[in-house]
Scaffold this motif. Sequence first.
Motif, PDB file in Angstrom:
ATOM      1  N   SER A 120       0.750  -1.157   0.112  1.00  0.00           N
ATOM      2  CA  SER A 120      -0.066  -0.067   0.104  1.00  0.00           C
ATOM      3  C   SER A 120       1.054   1.318   0.049  1.00  0.00           C
ATOM      4  CB  SER A 120      -0.957  -0.019   1.287  1.00  0.00           C
ATOM      5  OG  SER A 120      -0.250   0.070   2.284  1.00  0.00           O
ATOM      6  N   ASP A 121       0.258   2.113  -0.408  1.00  0.00           N
ATOM      7  CA  ASP A 121       1.011   3.598  -0.100  1.00  0.00           C
ATOM      8  C   ASP A 121       1.679   3.875   1.097  1.00  0.00           C
ATOM      9  OD1 ASP A 121       0.283   3.711  -2.844  1.00  0.00           O
ATOM     10  OD2 ASP A 121      -1.327   5.345  -2.324  1.00  0.00           O
ATOM     11  N   PHE A 122       0.679   3.522   2.059  1.00  0.00           N
ATOM     12  CA  PHE A 122       0.901   3.907   3.479  1.00  0.00           C
ATOM     13  C   PHE A 122       2.495   2.774   3.918  1.00  0.00           C
ATOM     14  CE2 PHE A 122       0.947   2.527   8.194  1.00  0.00           C
ATOM     15  CZ  PHE A 122       1.223   3.799   8.659  1.00  0.00           C
ATOM     16  N   TYR A 123       2.390   1.795   3.370  1.00  0.00           N
ATOM     17  CA  TYR A 123       3.623   0.561   3.628  1.00  0.00           C
ATOM     18  C   TYR A 123       4.862   1.216   3.014  1.00  0.00           C
ATOM     19  CZ  TYR A 123       6.771  -3.130   3.246  1.00  0.00           C
ATOM     20  OH  TYR A 123       8.047  -4.076   3.193  1.00  0.00           O
ATOM     21  N   LEU A 124       4.638   2.022   1.685  1.00  0.00           N
ATOM     22  CA  LEU A 124       6.015   2.488   1.013  1.00  0.00           C
ATOM     23  C   LEU A 124       6.206   3.813   1.515  1.00  0.00           C
ATOM     24  CD1 LEU A 124       4.479   2.105  -2.603  1.00  0.00           C
ATOM     25  CD2 LEU A 124       6.289   0.761  -1.593  1.00  0.00           C
ATOM     26  N   ALA A 125       5.518   4.602   2.159  1.00  0.00           N
ATOM     27  CA  ALA A 125       5.974   5.884   3.036  1.00  0.00           C
ATOM     28  C   ALA A 125       6.331   5.174   4.139  1.00  0.00           C
ATOM     29  CB  ALA A 125       4.626   6.465   3.134  1.00  0.00           C
ATOM     30  N   CYS A 126       6.062   4.313   4.761  1.00  0.00           N
ATOM     31  CA  CYS A 126       6.720   4.047   5.914  1.00  0.00           C
ATOM     32  C   CYS A 126       8.064   3.441   5.850  1.00  0.00           C
ATOM     33  CB  CYS A 126       5.926   2.971   6.815  1.00  0.00           C
ATOM     34  SG  CYS A 126       4.444   3.675   7.527  1.00  0.00           S
ATOM     35  N   GLN A 127       8.270   2.507   4.691  1.00  0.00           N
ATOM     36  CA  GLN A 127       9.647   1.940   4.324  1.00  0.00           C
ATOM     37  C   GLN A 127      10.527   3.221   3.979  1.00  0.00           C
ATOM     38  OE1 GLN A 127       9.605  -0.017   0.457  1.00  0.00           O
ATOM     39  NE2 GLN A 127      10.444  -1.796   1.592  1.00  0.00           N
ATOM     40  N   LYS A 128      10.202   4.055   3.243  1.00  0.00           N
ATOM     41  CA  LYS A 128      11.012   5.140   3.055  1.00  0.00           C
ATOM     42  C   LYS A 128      11.576   6.093   4.307  1.00  0.00           C
ATOM     43  CE  LYS A 128       9.720   5.747  -1.669  1.00  0.00           C
ATOM     44  NZ  LYS A 128       9.009   6.470  -2.673  1.00  0.00           N
ATOM     45  N   ALA A 129      10.396   6.042   5.089  1.00  0.00           N
ATOM     46  CA  ALA A 129      10.873   6.781   6.417  1.00  0.00           C
ATOM     47  C   ALA A 129      11.611   6.030   7.394  1.00  0.00           C
ATOM     48  CB  ALA A 129       9.457   6.921   7.198  1.00  0.00           C
ATOM     49  N   GLY A 130      11.845   4.689   7.142  1.00  0.00           N
ATOM     50  CA  GLY A 130      12.748   3.710   8.134  1.00  0.00           C
ATOM     51  C   GLY A 130      13.990   3.871   7.203  1.00  0.00           C
ATOM     52  N   TRP A 131      14.034   4.139   5.902  1.00  0.00           N
ATOM     53  CA  TRP A 131      15.561   4.392   5.504  1.00  0.00           C
ATOM     54  C   TRP A 131      16.264   5.559   6.036  1.00  0.00           C
ATOM     55  CZ3 TRP A 131      13.595   3.466  -0.409  1.00  0.00           C
ATOM     56  CH2 TRP A 131      13.079   2.277  -0.601  1.00  0.00           C
ATOM     57  N   VAL A 132      15.474   6.339   6.748  1.00  0.00           N
ATOM     58  CA  VAL A 132      16.248   7.653   7.116  1.00  0.00           C
ATOM     59  C   VAL A 132      16.296   7.400   8.729  1.00  0.00           C
ATOM     60  CG1 VAL A 132      15.651   9.833   7.622  1.00  0.00           C
ATOM     61  CG2 VAL A 132      14.937   9.271   5.511  1.00  0.00           C
ATOM     62  N   VAL A 133      15.265   6.756   9.418  1.00  0.00           N
ATOM     63  CA  VAL A 133      15.230   6.552  10.832  1.00  0.00           C
ATOM     64  C   VAL A 133      16.286   5.420  11.203  1.00  0.00           C
ATOM     65  CG1 VAL A 133      13.888   5.920  12.706  1.00  0.00           C
ATOM     66  CG2 VAL A 133      13.158   7.422  10.920  1.00  0.00           C
ATOM     67  N   LEU A 134      16.217   4.451  10.397  1.00  0.00           N
ATOM     68  CA  LEU A 134      17.175   3.190  10.798  1.00  0.00           C
ATOM     69  C   LEU A 134      18.530   3.450  10.666  1.00  0.00           C
ATOM     70  CD1 LEU A 134      15.102   0.412   9.567  1.00  0.00           C
ATOM     71  CD2 LEU A 134      15.285   0.978  11.881  1.00  0.00           C
ATOM     72  N   PRO A 135      19.221   4.216   9.533  1.00  0.00           N
ATOM     73  CA  PRO A 135      20.366   4.657   9.707  1.00  0.00           C
ATOM     74  C   PRO A 135      21.017   5.443  10.890  1.00  0.00           C
ATOM     75  CG  PRO A 135      19.468   4.806   7.429  1.00  0.00           C
ATOM     76  CD  PRO A 135      18.560   4.446   8.218  1.00  0.00           C
ATOM     77  N   LEU A 136      20.071   6.482  11.260  1.00  0.00           N
ATOM     78  CA  LEU A 136      20.419   7.199  12.226  1.00  0.00           C
ATOM     79  C   LEU A 136      20.487   6.251  13.635  1.00  0.00           C
ATOM     80  CD1 LEU A 136      17.752  10.251  11.773  1.00  0.00           C
ATOM     81  CD2 LEU A 136      20.526  10.230  11.539  1.00  0.00           C
ATOM     82  N   LEU A 137      19.619   5.523  13.799  1.00  0.00           N
ATOM     83  CA  LEU A 137      19.604   4.418  14.794  1.00  0.00           C
ATOM     84  C   LEU A 137      20.870   3.478  14.722  1.00  0.00           C
ATOM     85  CD1 LEU A 137      15.934   3.254  15.313  1.00  0.00           C
ATOM     86  CD2 LEU A 137      17.081   4.942  16.679  1.00  0.00           C
ATOM     87  N   LEU A 138      21.375   3.223  13.718  1.00  0.00           N
ATOM     88  CA  LEU A 138      22.492   2.339  13.403  1.00  0.00           C
ATOM     89  C   LEU A 138      23.880   3.227  13.562  1.00  0.00           C
ATOM     90  CD1 LEU A 138      21.534   0.707   9.994  1.00  0.00           C
ATOM     91  CD2 LEU A 138      22.058  -0.515  12.421  1.00  0.00           C
ATOM     92  N   LEU A 139      23.767   4.557  13.504  1.00  0.00           N
ATOM     93  CA  LEU A 139      24.897   5.386  13.874  1.00  0.00           C
ATOM     94  C   LEU A 139      25.065   5.677  15.239  1.00  0.00           C
ATOM     95  CD1 LEU A 139      26.936   7.466  12.887  1.00  0.00           C
ATOM     96  CD2 LEU A 139      25.207   9.273  12.904  1.00  0.00           C
ATOM     97  N   ALA A 140      24.097   5.551  15.904  1.00  0.00           N
ATOM     98  CA  ALA A 140      24.054   5.654  17.524  1.00  0.00           C
ATOM     99  C   ALA A 140      24.676   4.253  18.023  1.00  0.00           C
ATOM    100  CB  ALA A 140      22.744   5.911  18.163  1.00  0.00           C
ATOM    101  N   GLY A 141      24.084   3.025  17.335  1.00  0.00           N
ATOM    102  CA  GLY A 141      24.650   1.847  17.700  1.00  0.00           C
ATOM    103  C   GLY A 141      26.243   1.723  17.461  1.00  0.00           C
ATOM    104  N   TYR A 142      26.715   2.109  16.372  1.00  0.00           N
ATOM    105  CA  TYR A 142      28.021   2.058  15.986  1.00  0.00           C
ATOM    106  C   TYR A 142      28.880   2.943  16.853  1.00  0.00           C
ATOM    107  CZ  TYR A 142      27.775  -0.236  11.747  1.00  0.00           C
ATOM    108  OH  TYR A 142      27.308  -1.250  10.350  1.00  0.00           O
ATOM    109  N   CYS A 143      28.305   4.340  17.197  1.00  0.00           N
ATOM    110  CA  CYS A 143      28.918   5.175  18.277  1.00  0.00           C
ATOM    111  C   CYS A 143      29.131   4.246  19.844  1.00  0.00           C
ATOM    112  CB  CYS A 143      28.401   6.372  18.363  1.00  0.00           C
ATOM    113  SG  CYS A 143      28.456   7.423  16.819  1.00  0.00           S
TER     114      CYS A 143
END
Length: 249
Positions: free
Chosen positions: A219-242
Amino acid sequence: MDGERTRFQKIVLVILAGMAVLFAILTAVSRTQRGAYFEGTLLRPSSPAQNVTVYAGKVYGTQVDITVTRESETRTTVEFLIEGVLDDVCVVDYPLAPIRTEYGHTVDGVRITKNGALLFEGGYGPEDTYGWYSPDGAQDMEGSITIRAGSTLDPWNDFEVDKNAALRFALGPELESRGSWGLYFLMLFCTLLVALDAAFPMTVFYLQHCCDVRDPEPSDFYLACQKAGWVVLPLLLLAGYCYALRMIP
């Protein structure tokens, strides 16, 4: 199933790959920088003179210098200099004549003075389960666990040099380093999962739903959440790496 990757997907993939490579290098370099653990910080050792080792660094923003001078086979002087807080000189005599403990075995004797006053006298066994003993061989529990009321306003509040710190530096503290390879590889695994989702978003979607839904379509909602995840998840990964980079294993 997956069309040509968009510019956004390519940027996300480059960022994920860059983080993985960068933190692998930083972790490898950090693991070579060894120091003595003190109040949550690693103090770097140096040897300005024979039989003298200085452990120095910033702790809570305050300069700390711990100078260990080997006077003889059984005597070591340890000076704790915390800028603006204290300047304590401890003399550690160890090992001395052994004493018999209440458990029937013997441990080496130890005497520790601080600024000329007796801090502790009795026995100590580095490989012993109980550690410290009074002169009559009874187990000494005082100072085994140190609790102090530090605060964000004054992290040195109620701090004082105890027998454990004095003897640990006198014997030569174990050198440690920051950076956990185990946690790094855990973050790397999570990075690969996010990269897989960013590189093959439709494939990942079909794999998730192919067994329970016939001909699934996002759905459009799924695709929007997926793209939002591509922004949020790298930030969380950065915090984890640090966190993995700063961690002392």
